[in-house]
Scaffold this motif. Sequence first.
Motif, PDB file in Angstrom:
ATOM      1  N   TYR A 195     -64.638 -12.036 -13.799  1.00 53.55           N
ATOM      2  CA  TYR A 195     -65.290 -13.018 -14.678  1.00 53.55           C
ATOM      3  C   TYR A 195     -65.722 -14.269 -13.924  1.00 53.55           C
ATOM      4  CZ  TYR A 195     -63.821 -10.344 -18.782  1.00 53.55           C
ATOM      5  OH  TYR A 195     -63.665  -9.375 -19.729  1.00 53.55           O
ATOM      6  N   ASN A 196     -64.979 -14.626 -12.869  1.00 54.89           N
ATOM      7  CA  ASN A 196     -65.323 -15.804 -12.074  1.00 54.89           C
ATOM      8  C   ASN A 196     -64.676 -15.685 -10.700  1.00 54.89           C
ATOM      9  OD1 ASN A 196     -62.530 -16.858 -12.356  1.00 54.89           O
ATOM     10  ND2 ASN A 196     -63.141 -17.186 -14.485  1.00 54.89           N
ATOM     11  N   GLY A 197     -65.070 -16.559  -9.798  1.00 57.61           N
ATOM     12  CA  GLY A 197     -64.505 -16.551  -8.458  1.00 57.61           C
ATOM     13  C   GLY A 197     -65.447 -15.968  -7.425  1.00 57.61           C
ATOM     14  N   ARG A 198     -64.869 -15.557  -6.286  1.00 59.35           N
ATOM     15  CA  ARG A 198     -65.650 -15.040  -5.163  1.00 59.35           C
ATOM     16  C   ARG A 198     -65.507 -13.519  -5.072  1.00 59.35           C
ATOM     17  NH1 ARG A 198     -63.251 -19.782  -3.874  1.00 59.35           N
ATOM     18  NH2 ARG A 198     -61.332 -18.661  -3.330  1.00 59.35           N
ATOM     19  N   VAL A 199     -66.639 -12.833  -5.099  1.00 61.48           N
ATOM     20  CA  VAL A 199     -66.670 -11.373  -5.032  1.00 61.48           C
ATOM     21  C   VAL A 199     -67.239 -10.956  -3.679  1.00 61.48           C
ATOM     22  CG1 VAL A 199     -67.636  -9.273  -6.031  1.00 61.48           C
ATOM     23  CG2 VAL A 199     -66.974 -11.170  -7.524  1.00 61.48           C
ATOM     24  N   TYR A 200     -66.537 -10.046  -3.010  1.00 58.61           N
ATOM     25  CA  TYR A 200     -66.930  -9.646  -1.659  1.00 58.61           C
ATOM     26  C   TYR A 200     -67.057  -8.131  -1.555  1.00 58.61           C
ATOM     27  CZ  TYR A 200     -66.477  -8.967   3.454  1.00 58.61           C
ATOM     28  OH  TYR A 200     -66.656  -8.602   4.767  1.00 58.61           O
ATOM     29  N   GLN A 258     -70.640 -18.626 -12.512  1.00 57.20           N
ATOM     30  CA  GLN A 258     -69.260 -18.900 -12.115  1.00 57.20           C
ATOM     31  C   GLN A 258     -68.739 -17.896 -11.097  1.00 57.20           C
ATOM     32  OE1 GLN A 258     -66.881 -19.272 -15.671  1.00 57.20           O
ATOM     33  NE2 GLN A 258     -67.825 -21.213 -16.252  1.00 57.20           N
ATOM     34  N   VAL A 259     -69.589 -16.981 -10.707  1.00 59.98           N
ATOM     35  CA  VAL A 259     -69.233 -15.999  -9.680  1.00 59.98           C
ATOM     36  C   VAL A 259     -70.108 -16.209  -8.447  1.00 59.98           C
ATOM     37  CG1 VAL A 259     -69.368 -13.559  -9.044  1.00 59.98           C
ATOM     38  CG2 VAL A 259     -68.340 -14.207 -11.200  1.00 59.98           C
ATOM     39  N   ALA A 260     -69.485 -16.210  -7.282  1.00 58.78           N
ATOM     40  CA  ALA A 260     -70.215 -16.292  -6.010  1.00 58.78           C
ATOM     41  C   ALA A 260     -70.045 -14.953  -5.301  1.00 58.78           C
ATOM     42  CB  ALA A 260     -69.664 -17.425  -5.146  1.00 58.78           C
ATOM     43  N   VAL A 261     -71.149 -14.366  -4.864  1.00 54.14           N
ATOM     44  CA  VAL A 261     -71.070 -13.051  -4.235  1.00 54.14           C
ATOM     45  C   VAL A 261     -71.349 -13.146  -2.745  1.00 54.14           C
ATOM     46  CG1 VAL A 261     -71.700 -11.890  -6.378  1.00 54.14           C
ATOM     47  CG2 VAL A 261     -73.484 -12.465  -4.758  1.00 54.14           C
ATOM     48  N   TYR A 262     -70.580 -12.360  -1.985  1.00 55.02           N
ATOM     49  CA  TYR A 262     -70.716 -12.311  -0.531  1.00 55.02           C
ATOM     50  C   TYR A 262     -70.740 -10.852  -0.106  1.00 55.02           C
ATOM     51  CZ  TYR A 262     -69.130 -17.168  -0.863  1.00 55.02           C
ATOM     52  OH  TYR A 262     -68.998 -18.503  -1.191  1.00 55.02           O
ATOM     53  N   MET A 268     -73.015  -3.403  -6.421  1.00 60.41           N
ATOM     54  CA  MET A 268     -71.783  -4.011  -6.944  1.00 60.41           C
ATOM     55  C   MET A 268     -72.056  -5.400  -7.514  1.00 60.41           C
ATOM     56  SD  MET A 268     -69.242  -1.829  -6.277  1.00 60.41           S
ATOM     57  CE  MET A 268     -68.848  -0.475  -5.149  1.00 60.41           C
ATOM     58  N   PHE A 269     -72.911  -6.149  -6.840  1.00 63.11           N
ATOM     59  CA  PHE A 269     -73.196  -7.515  -7.268  1.00 63.11           C
ATOM     60  C   PHE A 269     -74.038  -7.534  -8.546  1.00 63.11           C
ATOM     61  CE2 PHE A 269     -73.178  -8.016  -2.437  1.00 63.11           C
ATOM     62  CZ  PHE A 269     -71.814  -8.267  -2.406  1.00 63.11           C
ATOM     63  N   LEU A 296     -64.044 -16.599   4.648  1.00 61.81           N
ATOM     64  CA  LEU A 296     -64.075 -16.312   3.216  1.00 61.81           C
ATOM     65  C   LEU A 296     -62.701 -15.895   2.697  1.00 61.81           C
ATOM     66  CD1 LEU A 296     -65.594 -15.770   0.535  1.00 61.81           C
ATOM     67  CD2 LEU A 296     -66.035 -13.453   1.398  1.00 61.81           C
ATOM     68  N   LEU A 297     -62.274 -16.530   1.622  1.00 60.25           N
ATOM     69  CA  LEU A 297     -61.069 -16.123   0.901  1.00 60.25           C
ATOM     70  C   LEU A 297     -61.541 -15.578  -0.444  1.00 60.25           C
ATOM     71  CD1 LEU A 297     -58.718 -19.154   1.678  1.00 60.25           C
ATOM     72  CD2 LEU A 297     -58.743 -16.906   2.771  1.00 60.25           C
ATOM     73  N   ALA A 298     -61.686 -14.258  -0.528  1.00 56.07           N
ATOM     74  CA  ALA A 298     -62.283 -13.638  -1.713  1.00 56.07           C
ATOM     75  C   ALA A 298     -61.244 -13.440  -2.816  1.00 56.07           C
ATOM     76  CB  ALA A 298     -62.904 -12.302  -1.345  1.00 56.07           C
ATOM     77  N   ASP A 299     -61.711 -13.569  -4.053  1.00 54.89           N
ATOM     78  CA  ASP A 299     -60.865 -13.294  -5.203  1.00 54.89           C
ATOM     79  C   ASP A 299     -60.905 -11.816  -5.574  1.00 54.89           C
ATOM     80  OD1 ASP A 299     -60.087 -16.104  -5.974  1.00 54.89           O
ATOM     81  OD2 ASP A 299     -62.271 -16.300  -6.041  1.00 54.89           O
ATOM     82  N   TYR A 300     -62.050 -11.185  -5.289  1.00 57.70           N
ATOM     83  CA  TYR A 300     -62.212  -9.763  -5.580  1.00 57.70           C
ATOM     84  C   TYR A 300     -62.926  -9.098  -4.411  1.00 57.70           C
ATOM     85  CZ  TYR A 300     -61.565 -11.557 -10.342  1.00 57.70           C
ATOM     86  OH  TYR A 300     -61.090 -12.202 -11.446  1.00 57.70           O
TER      87      TYR A 300
END
Length: 322
Positions: free
Chosen positions: A221-226, A252-256, A235-236, A297-301
Amino acid sequence: MPPKKKAAVSAPSTMKELKDTLWKAADKLRGSMDASQYKDVILGLVFLKYVSDAFDERREQIREELVADGMDDEQIADLIDDQDEYVGSGVFYVPETARWTYLSQNAKGTQEVGGVAGKTIGQIVDDAMRSLMTANASVLSGTLPILYNNVSVDQRRLGELIDLLGDTRFTGHGAKKARDVLGEVYEYFLEKFARAEGKRGGEFYTPAGVVRVLVEVLEPYNGRVYDPCCGSGGMFVQTEKFIEHHGGNPTQVAVYGQELNQRTWQMARMNLAIHGVTGDLADRWEDTFAQDKHPDLLADYVMANPPFNIKDWSRREDDKRW
């Protein structure tokens, strides 16, 4: 007895008809072209059509705003090409010779005029890709294909495809926006190309059902997605769809992401742009195992469909990830 008139060809009225029509038209280009190049040619055109449509829509909005402010035609002409007015609204600035109207007018190429050499439609499209990347260098530099004038591309059929794309309505399909329609078409083409390439298709495409399950299990739902092997960025795109479906805010989501193959990396950047997803796919393609492009990067997902079939890989002993 007078000759019978040809029945008018009706425009596709459903998404299925639109997809089938475009696929059949694109299939005309296959010829002697290898599958990977064929894929790049078609997806590049779909992207160019999308950015041109979005630009035209924003241009008309600006014109209406300026008219409402009481400006005359001369004042409007001075202000309507302000690049910031487009970029600030999340729209790529499209130079005049990269706009679809220009391509359509010259779908059969140009003739020599006043000592200026004529151009094939392939040269015109290649020039359009270059000017679009130059005008939006921070996002598109090195992303778009420059191959439309190659000997393997049938120039007559390329012109016919441009005519068809120009004649096809990308709006009016239910409540869908033009961006959503073109995004769906792009995904459809990715799937068709992956099937056509068999096992190699898995290098850039993960079936939509698999991607959907991965996203729904993680619920980002939010955070950093890698995604360390992001392929064409499925996926993104699915993450954004998941958030919107659940009433969340995609911003609210940042994708890497990172991708090894140059062409696939280019496809991913185009795919995100078509879907309006802002992501950091690094400044170039690179092997995740050998060169981490997001070391801090410290990813949440973390979600990925790794290339399990690759046997020849190595790791760096000084890489803290190992």
